[in-house]
Enzyme design. Structure first.
Site, mmCIF file in Angstrom:
data_model
loop_
_atom_site.group_PDB
_atom_site.id
_atom_site.type_symbol
_atom_site.label_atom_id
_atom_site.label_comp_id
_atom_site.label_asym_id
_atom_site.label_seq_id
_atom_site.Cartn_x
_atom_site.Cartn_y
_atom_site.Cartn_z
ATOM 1 N N PRO A 1 0.829 -1.215 0.000
ATOM 2 C CG PRO A 1 0.066 -0.968 2.193
ATOM 3 C CD PRO A 1 0.726 -1.953 1.273
ATOM 4 N N PRO A 2 0.460 2.268 -0.763
ATOM 5 C CG PRO A 2 -0.354 3.510 -2.531
ATOM 6 C CD PRO A 2 -0.669 2.317 -1.690
ATOM 7 C CB CYS A 3 3.060 3.746 3.576
ATOM 8 S SG CYS A 3 2.212 2.178 3.722
ATOM 9 C CD GLN A 4 3.303 11.263 1.841
ATOM 10 O OE1 GLN A 4 3.204 10.784 0.730
ATOM 11 N NE2 GLN A 4 4.314 12.012 2.207
#
Length: 653
Positions: free
Chosen positions: A117-120
């Site tokens: 998952p894209p994790c900012q």
């Protein structure tokens, strides 16, 4: 043909359509698929799957991907062509879409959920701002569910697979003191999973490129993560792509094609043999790249090797600023690893210039470097393919991570989950810290007694190496104070035991009689207002309860010994932090307390040369504890080194 800047033809490749895999299915016939093709198979789900790099790694490790989810249509077309099961276009940030996926998987025995998952990362300032908005401005705490890693976790919570695999860039952890990673681990442990976080160099597992990734594993059957041994040596770029046909990159002419003849070498490298398995004999697919400009052709062929900087290219051939684009061009080297293949390759190939041919890497070469086999094809245009390849998890890395989650014999997932080892260690560490906080060690630990003023005093004195008794005496004058008056400041300076300590305390002068500055709501402004050095600011924030990793040598030493590691001396800022993560955990109150406790242990009983293991609350968990742990602190301190005392076993370097 349309022409762009520099009178150069803008070329878009043909579109490659791909037919779905013969065993693919839709949501409507998924239940039938489960009873036929999916029957008796170990099933996995890949969230944020992209083209399927992680899916292919999971497949190689023994799972069948029952469902893959992404929002990129071209990547999903690629996934559907290369894998059985469902390839679903969904926005997992949308709660309705998540619920639809969970509904599809209801009652299905999903063994593994994988994904990246894209994790900012949250900065410390960002986390504090969010907490303030929730507490004081009616911000809905559920807004944070829009973060996609939270969506990933929500699916895990509802589906409850036996195992979980999450992959991401190292900055997911290093960029925010592993706050997101620690939060994910804490949530998984609350569900009964044992977890492991690793920073992994992909080349250790056969990937022919520099690529470091963060891998988070979890399982609820056994607390065991058995990684395969690292590969001896590395797979060079020549080992990976040296067998592919030479191309004739004439300026302004197409380079390569969708299909080209392939002649197998007499003695292929093991990597090439693996890539060619199941590929069409005598044929190579997608060995094509962008047209070569005339000036690029001259640069690549006459003015570059693998060590050449952009600033060293003849000025007349440069079209970018050498000051701002120091690594705009990079020619790769045959006998080395490739640089990391990223999605940037879809924009231009200047970072990936072929070692001996005056051109950039082809789609097939990039796929090889990412460890996609030659039969694996990518839907869409050439740029679509490059982007999918650059965004992918290298399958060989995915395989190595997935294998560490393989079932162990007939052991099944435990209904009540596990009680993970590191969770127990953290609980014992926090209990010890709470007791110490009520005594003379109060000024080492965050808590009700630690005001912003006391924390500031500790921070400015931190480099003076005062004995504990003298620091205690200085702090006695401010311990009960909420702000610094002129009289209290004068008394503070008078108690300074050394001139150096007095000089440091004088730095508090700008906030004398500024009652508002010391309010807890403004406590995070103090380091800037007092011009704290970075280490002082970190210590101050830790003592006032900020959730951060204190990367001090003492704390790193404790964490390394408990992890049976030497990262406190070799990889402090990467693997050293991962060691800390296992001990600190997450939680606005408990995590800072544990972090400060590790600092206290490292500065007291867990010294570099003569650790007093009998005084350490975690010694029973320490595989590196001294064999002299039965010697008391009094005995150890009363005898000079080397006289009348047997040698202690020291930590290996």
């Amino acid at each position: 043909m349309e022409k762009g800047k520099y009178d150069y033809p803008l070329e878009r490749s043909d579109y490659l359509p791909l037919e779905p895999h013969k065993e693919s299915c839709s949501p409507e016939n998924f239940r039938k698929w489960l009873k036929t093709y999916g029957k008796s198979k170990r099933l996995a789900v890949d969230l944020f799957s992209g083209a399927g790099g992680l899916s292919f790694g999971v497949k190689q490790a023994g799972w069948t991907v029952a469902a893959a989810v992404d929002f990129d249509e071209r990547a999903l077309e690629t996934h559907a062509a290369n894998f059985p099961g469902m390839s679903l276009k969904m926005d997992l940030g949308n709660s309705d879409e998540r619920d639809r996926l969970i509904g599809l998987l209801k009652g299905v025995d999903i063994d593994l959920i994988a994904g990246g998952p894209p994790c900012q990362p949250f900065s410390r300032a960002g986390r504090s701002k969010i907490r303030d908005l929730v507490a004081n401005h009616n911000r809905d705490p559920e807004d944070l569910r829009k973060e996609l890693w939270r969506s990933y976790l929500h699916v895990v919570e509802e589906v409850r697979p036996r195992a979980v695999l999450m992959e991401n860039v190292p900055d997911m952890g290093l960029g925010d003191d592993f706050f997101v990673v620690r939060t994910i681990e804490q949530r998984l442990e609350d569900l009964g999973y044992a977890t492991q976080v690793r920073l992994v160099d992909a080349w250790h597992y056969g990937v022919p490129q520099h690529r470091k990734r963060l891998i988070l594993l979890a399982r609820n059957d056994v607390e065991r993560f058995d990684w395969q041994p690292k590969q001896e040596g590395f797979t060079s770029l020549q080992d990976a792509i040296g067998d592919l046909p030479n191309l004739d990159p004439k300026p302004r002419k197409p380079v390569g094609d969708r299909e080209l003849p392939y002649r197998a070498p007499e003695d292929p490298s093991p990597f090439v043999s693996m890539m060619r398995k199941d590929a069409p004999e005598g044929l190579i697919w997608d060995h094509m790249t962008r047209r070569v400009r005339a000036d690029d052709h001259e640069i690549f062929s006459k003015h570059m090797d693998s060590t050449t900087l952009y600033s060293e290219i003849p000025e007349k051939l440069r079209r970018y600023s050498a000051e701002h684009f120091t690594d705009k061009y990079k020619k790769l080297a045959w006998n080395e690893l490739s640089r990391s293949i990223t999605a940037h390759i879809a924009k231009d190939g200047y970072w990936y210039i072929h070692p001996v041919q005056p051109r950039t890497l082809t789609v097939r070469e990039a796929a090889r470097v990412q460890t996609f086999p030659d039969w694996f094809r990518f839907a869409g245009t050439r740029s679509d393919a490059f982007r999918q390849i650059g965004n992918a998890v290298p399958p060989l890395l995915g395989k190595a991570a997935a294998e560490a989650l393989a079932p162990v014999g007939d052991v099944q997932a435990r209904l009540g989950g596990l009680q993970p080892h590191w969770r127990q260690v953290r609980e014992e560490l926090a209990a010890w810290a709470e007791k110490r906080r009520d005594g003379d060690d109060w000024w080492h630990l965050p808590g009700e007694q630690m005001s912003p003023l006391s924390a500031a005093v500790v921070a400015v004195l931190s480099g003076t190496k005062l004995p504990a008794a003298q620091t205690d005496e200085v702090l006695a004058g401010v311990r009960s104070r909420k702000y610094l008056t002129t009289k209290a400041f004068e008394n503070l300076l008078e108690t300074a035991p050394t001139e150096r300590a007095r000089t440091r305390l004088e730095r508090l002068a700008p906030l004398v009689d500024d009652k508002a500055a010391w309010q807890k709501s403004r406590r995070l402004e103090i380091p800037e207002r007092l011009a704290f050095k970075p280490a002082e600011a970190s210590l101050y924030r830790l003592l006032v309860g900020e959730d951060l990793l204190w990367v001090g040598q003492g704390a790193l030493r404790v964490a390394a010994r408990l992890n049976d590691s030497d990262a406190d001396r070799t990889n402090r800022l990467s693997d050293g932090r991962v060691n800390l993560v296992r001990l600190v955990g997450a939680g606005d109150e408990s995590a800072p307390l544990r972090m400060a406790a590790l600092r206290l242990l490292g500065n007291s009983v867990c010294s570099a040369q003569r650790p007093l293991c009998s005084d350490c609350p975690l010694s029973k968990h320490c595989p590196r504890k001294s064999d002299a742990s039965d010697v008391s602190a009094v005995e150890a301190n009363s005898k000079p080194k080397g006289k009348g005392q047997r040698n202690r076993k020291q930590s290996p370097k």
